[in-house]
Design an enzyme around this catalytic site. Structure first.
Site, short mmCIF file in Angstrom:
data_model
loop_
_atom_site.label_atom_id
_atom_site.label_comp_id
_atom_site.label_asym_id
_atom_site.label_seq_id
_atom_site.Cartn_x
_atom_site.Cartn_y
_atom_site.Cartn_z
N ASN A 45 0.87 -1.18 0.00
CA ASN A 45 0.00 0.00 0.00
C ASN A 45 0.91 1.23 0.00
O ASN A 45 1.44 1.61 1.03
CB ASN A 45 -0.89 -0.04 1.26
CG ASN A 45 -1.75 1.20 1.39
OD1 ASN A 45 -1.83 2.01 0.46
ND2 ASN A 45 -2.39 1.37 2.53
N LYS A 47 0.08 4.26 -0.45
CA LYS A 47 -0.61 5.47 0.04
C LYS A 47 -0.34 6.63 -0.93
O LYS A 47 -0.24 6.40 -2.13
CB LYS A 47 -0.19 5.77 1.47
CG LYS A 47 -0.32 4.53 2.37
CD LYS A 47 -0.19 4.81 3.82
CE LYS A 47 -0.31 3.48 4.59
NZ LYS A 47 -0.41 3.65 6.01
N HIS A 127 -9.76 1.26 4.45
CA HIS A 127 -8.52 1.44 5.21
C HIS A 127 -8.80 2.43 6.34
O HIS A 127 -9.59 3.36 6.18
CB HIS A 127 -7.42 1.97 4.28
CG HIS A 127 -6.08 2.00 4.93
ND1 HIS A 127 -5.70 2.99 5.80
CD2 HIS A 127 -5.03 1.14 4.87
CE1 HIS A 127 -4.48 2.74 6.24
NE2 HIS A 127 -4.04 1.63 5.69
N GLU A 129 -7.24 4.89 7.38
CA GLU A 129 -7.05 6.30 7.02
C GLU A 129 -8.28 6.85 6.30
O GLU A 129 -8.64 8.01 6.46
CB GLU A 129 -5.76 6.45 6.17
CG GLU A 129 -4.52 6.32 7.05
CD GLU A 129 -3.30 5.76 6.35
OE1 GLU A 129 -3.26 5.73 5.11
OE2 GLU A 129 -2.37 5.33 7.07
N GLU A 197 -6.02 -4.82 10.37
CA GLU A 197 -5.02 -3.79 10.62
C GLU A 197 -5.38 -3.04 11.89
O GLU A 197 -6.21 -2.12 11.85
CB GLU A 197 -4.98 -2.81 9.45
CG GLU A 197 -4.56 -3.41 8.13
CD GLU A 197 -3.92 -2.37 7.22
OE1 GLU A 197 -2.78 -2.59 6.81
OE2 GLU A 197 -4.53 -1.32 6.96
N GLY A 203 1.90 2.44 10.84
CA GLY A 203 2.91 3.50 10.74
C GLY A 203 3.57 3.86 12.06
O GLY A 203 4.27 4.86 12.16
N SER A 237 2.73 -1.95 10.55
CA SER A 237 4.17 -2.04 10.89
C SER A 237 4.81 -3.38 10.52
O SER A 237 5.65 -3.88 11.25
CB SER A 237 4.39 -1.71 12.36
OG SER A 237 4.04 -0.36 12.59
P1 PGA Z 1 2.37 0.42 7.74
O1 PGA Z 1 0.96 0.66 7.03
O2 PGA Z 1 2.93 -0.88 7.20
O3 PGA Z 1 3.20 1.61 7.34
O4 PGA Z 1 2.14 0.36 9.19
C1 PGA Z 1 0.11 -0.42 6.77
C2 PGA Z 1 -1.14 0.11 6.09
O5 PGA Z 1 -1.51 1.26 6.34
O6 PGA Z 1 -1.76 -0.60 5.30
#
Ligand code: PGA
Length: 273
Positions: A45, A47, A127, A129, A197, A203, A237
């Site tokens: 992903n 983003k 997601h 976000e 998730e 993140g 992460s």
């Molecule tokens: P990350 O993000 O691996 O940077 O924690 C995962 C995601 O948002 O799908």
């Protein structure tokens, strides 16, 4: 008289309908990715990151195995879907979001039809976000997933609890609600993927323990028989140094990787390990 003819015509109509249904089901199977043919899934992903230059360098450096049992999906921004599709070699391309509407006055949205034209096979939906920043709710996730399934694109439906919900012991309750309200009836293990998730792990460099990840995935698959056979990916992460431990868990079918998927050396390690 007309009624008698209708009775005689009925078997003919029925036969035509049966043949048509068989053809439609077969075509659908040919068009849709067979999720069961993969042993694991690694979804990148990106983003809101990447540009044309980045994409060129990324695919020059990315090392993929010839082993087709691992399904690799790269999800760039919508603007970069076409460029990433053109580089396609041993990986699939996914979108990060889609409109719940098929067309019309929805400025700035991207439709499933556009994704289909670009031969996109997967799309992340819901997601955290999108849920937190753009106020998407389970009903949006539900409608987007229906659109995707109708267009033979596999939704990767994201669910997960916030830190507060985890600390209040509400993880299973939150996941149950997100799954019940967000996963449409037309979803099944062959056309939909679930990604667990935890919001607090995205993140942050924090992850649940290996045991917690497995237990939560087991809960997702077993709390309701309809989810028994779903592929459930872990995200939050995931890095080169923990991916193998996570993806080897019995109830984990792969990883959804954010930050670490932007470095081709690290993402290559995640896939190959
Ligand atoms: P990350 O993000 O691996 O940077 O924690 C995962 C995601 O948002 O799908």
């Amino acid at each position: 008289m007309a009624n008698i003819r209708e009775i005689f015509d009925f078997p003919k109509v029925l036969n035509i309908n049966i043949v048509a249904s068989i053809i439609i089901v077969s075509i659908r199977e040919i068009i849709m990715i067979n999720l069961d043919s993969f042993s694991s899934f690694f979804v990148a992903n990106w983003k809101l990151n990447g540009d044309f230059n980045f994409i060129d360098q990324y695919f020059d450096g990315l090392k993929l195995l010839d082993d087709k049992s691992r399904c690799i999906v790269i999800c760039p921004t919508s603007i970069h879907l076409d460029k990433v599709s053109q580089k396609k070699n041993n990986y699939y391309v996914g979108a990060q979001n889609v409109s719940q509407y098929s067309e019309g006055a929805f400025t700035g949205e991207v439709s499933c039809k556009s994704l289909t034209e670009l031969k996109i096979d997967f799309c992340i939906v819901g997601h955290s976000e999108r849920r937190l920043i753009y106020y998407e709710n389970n009903a949006d996730v539900y409608s987007k997933s229906i659109q995707l399934i109708n267009n033979y694109i596999v939704p990767i439906i994201c669910v997960g609890e916030t830190l507060e919900e985890k600390e209040n012991g509400q993880t299973n309750e939150v996941l149950t609600k997100q799954l019940n309200e967000g996963v449409p009836n037309s979803s099944n293990a062959n056309n939909t993927i679930i990604a667990y998730e935890p919001v607090w792990a995205i993140g942050t460099g924090l992850t649940p323990s290996i045991e917690e990840i497995n237990t939560t995935h087991e809960f997702i698959k077993k709390h309701n028989t309809r989810f028994n056979d779903y592929k459930v990916l872990y995200g939050g992460s995931v890095k080169a140094n923990n991916a193998n431990d996570i993806v080897s868990l019995t109830c984990v079918d792969g990883a959804l990787v954010g930050g670490a998927s932007l470095k081709y050396e690290e993402f290559s390690k995640i896939i190959i390990d």
